[in-house]
Design an enzyme around this catalytic site. Sequence first.
Site, PDB file in Angstrom:
ATOM      1  N   HIS A 178      15.991 -29.829  -1.457  1.00  0.00           N
ATOM      2  CA  HIS A 178      17.271 -29.659  -0.770  1.00  0.00           C
ATOM      3  C   HIS A 178      17.727 -28.200  -0.794  1.00  0.00           C
ATOM      4  CE1 HIS A 178      18.862 -34.091  -0.854  1.00  0.00           C
ATOM      5  NE2 HIS A 178      17.791 -33.933  -0.105  1.00  0.00           N
ATOM      6  N   TYR A 227      26.509 -34.329   2.327  1.00  0.00           N
ATOM      7  CA  TYR A 227      26.299 -35.660   1.746  1.00  0.00           C
ATOM      8  C   TYR A 227      27.174 -36.758   2.354  1.00  0.00           C
ATOM      9  CZ  TYR A 227      22.987 -34.024  -1.731  1.00  0.00           C
ATOM     10  OH  TYR A 227      21.863 -33.521  -2.343  1.00  0.00           O
ATOM     11  N   GLU A 273      21.533 -29.286  -7.786  1.00  0.00           N
ATOM     12  CA  GLU A 273      21.349 -28.240  -6.779  1.00  0.00           C
ATOM     13  C   GLU A 273      22.260 -27.045  -7.055  1.00  0.00           C
ATOM     14  OE1 GLU A 273      21.975 -30.492  -3.196  1.00  0.00           O
ATOM     15  OE2 GLU A 273      20.331 -31.833  -3.755  1.00  0.00           O
ATOM     16  N   ARG A 317       8.688 -25.495   7.385  1.00  0.00           N
ATOM     17  CA  ARG A 317       7.461 -25.650   6.610  1.00  0.00           C
ATOM     18  C   ARG A 317       7.649 -25.054   5.222  1.00  0.00           C
ATOM     19  NH1 ARG A 317       6.252 -28.845   9.731  1.00  0.00           N
ATOM     20  NH2 ARG A 317       4.346 -29.106  10.948  1.00  0.00           N
ATOM     21  N   ASN A 318       7.015 -25.678   4.241  1.00  0.00           N
ATOM     22  CA  ASN A 318       6.944 -25.140   2.889  1.00  0.00           C
ATOM     23  C   ASN A 318       5.580 -24.500   2.695  1.00  0.00           C
ATOM     24  OD1 ASN A 318       9.444 -26.375   2.277  1.00  0.00           O
ATOM     25  ND2 ASN A 318       8.421 -28.282   1.732  1.00  0.00           N
ATOM     26  N   SER A 361       3.370 -22.350  -0.315  1.00  0.00           N
ATOM     27  CA  SER A 361       3.306 -21.792  -1.669  1.00  0.00           C
ATOM     28  C   SER A 361       3.212 -20.277  -1.614  1.00  0.00           C
ATOM     29  CB  SER A 361       2.078 -22.330  -2.403  1.00  0.00           C
ATOM     30  OG  SER A 361       2.223 -23.672  -2.743  1.00  0.00           O
ATOM     31  N   LEU A 401      -5.446 -23.984  -3.026  1.00  0.00           N
ATOM     32  CA  LEU A 401      -5.655 -22.891  -3.988  1.00  0.00           C
ATOM     33  C   LEU A 401      -4.468 -21.937  -4.059  1.00  0.00           C
ATOM     34  CD1 LEU A 401      -6.307 -20.061  -2.287  1.00  0.00           C
ATOM     35  CD2 LEU A 401      -8.479 -21.180  -1.914  1.00  0.00           C
ATOM     36  N   PRO A 445      -1.067 -21.912  -4.743  1.00  0.00           N
ATOM     37  CA  PRO A 445      -0.263 -21.741  -5.961  1.00  0.00           C
ATOM     38  C   PRO A 445      -1.112 -21.379  -7.166  1.00  0.00           C
ATOM     39  CG  PRO A 445      -0.457 -24.070  -5.432  1.00  0.00           C
ATOM     40  CD  PRO A 445      -1.030 -23.312  -4.272  1.00  0.00           C
ATOM     41  N   GLY A 495       4.904 -32.258   1.846  1.00  0.00           N
ATOM     42  CA  GLY A 495       5.130 -33.407   2.710  1.00  0.00           C
ATOM     43  C   GLY A 495       5.976 -34.398   1.953  1.00  0.00           C
TER      44      GLY A 495
END
Length: 397
Positions: free
Chosen positions: A87, A97, A139, A207-208, A210, A274, A276, A389
């Site tokens: 979050h 919320y 958070e 997108r995330n 690393s 590989l 992270p 994901g």
Amino acid sequence: MSASFSPHTITLIKSTVPLLAEHGTTIIEAMYHRLFEDPQIEALFNQANQKNGTQIHALAGAILAYARNIDNPGVLASAIERIAQKHVGYAIHPEHYPHVATALLGAIKKVLGDVATSEVLEAWGEAYWFIANLLKDREAVIREGIMTKNGGWIHWRRFVISKRIPESETITSFMLHPEDGGPVVPHQAGQYLTFRFDAAGMPGMKRNYSISCGPNSDHYRITVKREHGTGASAFLHDQAKVGTIIECTPPVGDFFLPSVIERPIVLLSGGVGLTPMVSMMEQIAEAHPDAQVWYVHGTQNRETHAMDAHIRALVSRHKHMKATTFYTQRREADDAEAGFITIDWLRANTPFQKADFYLCGPRPFLRTFVRDLIGAGVPAVQVHYEFFGPMDEEMAA
């Protein structure tokens, strides 16, 4: 994490478990439909995960798990931490919320009809706000921890791609410096950045990735595999150039090396998982000269093997670091093991039950190794993993 739900509330929540098992995805679809009537709320969510249904199934599974464990919500503590970290990455704040509460309770009423009595809705409202308040509190702590550090920021910050580095046939690294010229908050090795691509013509695309360099206050590096289609990875590989601006929130995530290393470490990755691990190896090479480290990586072949020379250089700098690679398409001249990484190989060539394992890779890779490591006697508290994901179920399940 203890809750003081009344026996009546617990009974009401548990009475909905069979209905959630049957209609959970329909409820969540209805909830998102209500939420996304507000474009500002819709923009908070990763629309790719909405379109392919993964987020819907993930949240339906999470709510079902919560209902089943309403009398013992402490079992969900690790999930709460991951959600709170995510979050913060997605820039979700306390004011969002109530929108979710209204949409969720409205969806329950719409889908379950007369079964969703006022008592049932009141019980679910109580259950929702218990979790929501836990998340908001956690958070706030995460954000405060970021902002108290030099280079810390909240919300979205603009970064300039300062360098592109081809790593393999399908993987490229991108060096990122803040456009404002200021410092960046040093990440914990293993954490990720959350990017949005609205300015690239992909509104709602997030997108995330690393961070693949060691902690520092100057820059970040991400290392991205070119996926099929026209999404974020395609933009980065095919359109983003040196000088391109992209936006991200600060580093987050609960998958990282501890500040004090007490046990041997086994880093285990598959494919682009590989990334992270390279960050962790850089941190170990810099700050933990006495740590015992085994890095084991699996990929198809030399052409898909990213950052090999960099990893070899890190190993050469550290007297207690070893690296082994497995190629499923090994050729005779390759300096790699043939085939797939196996539990038997890990048992024979690493400290195994004495080690902390850190895993990152595709879903089947994670599911196999989390399950098999624990099944082979590695304590669950020593098995740490990262997955990008929606987490629709625990990997050890």
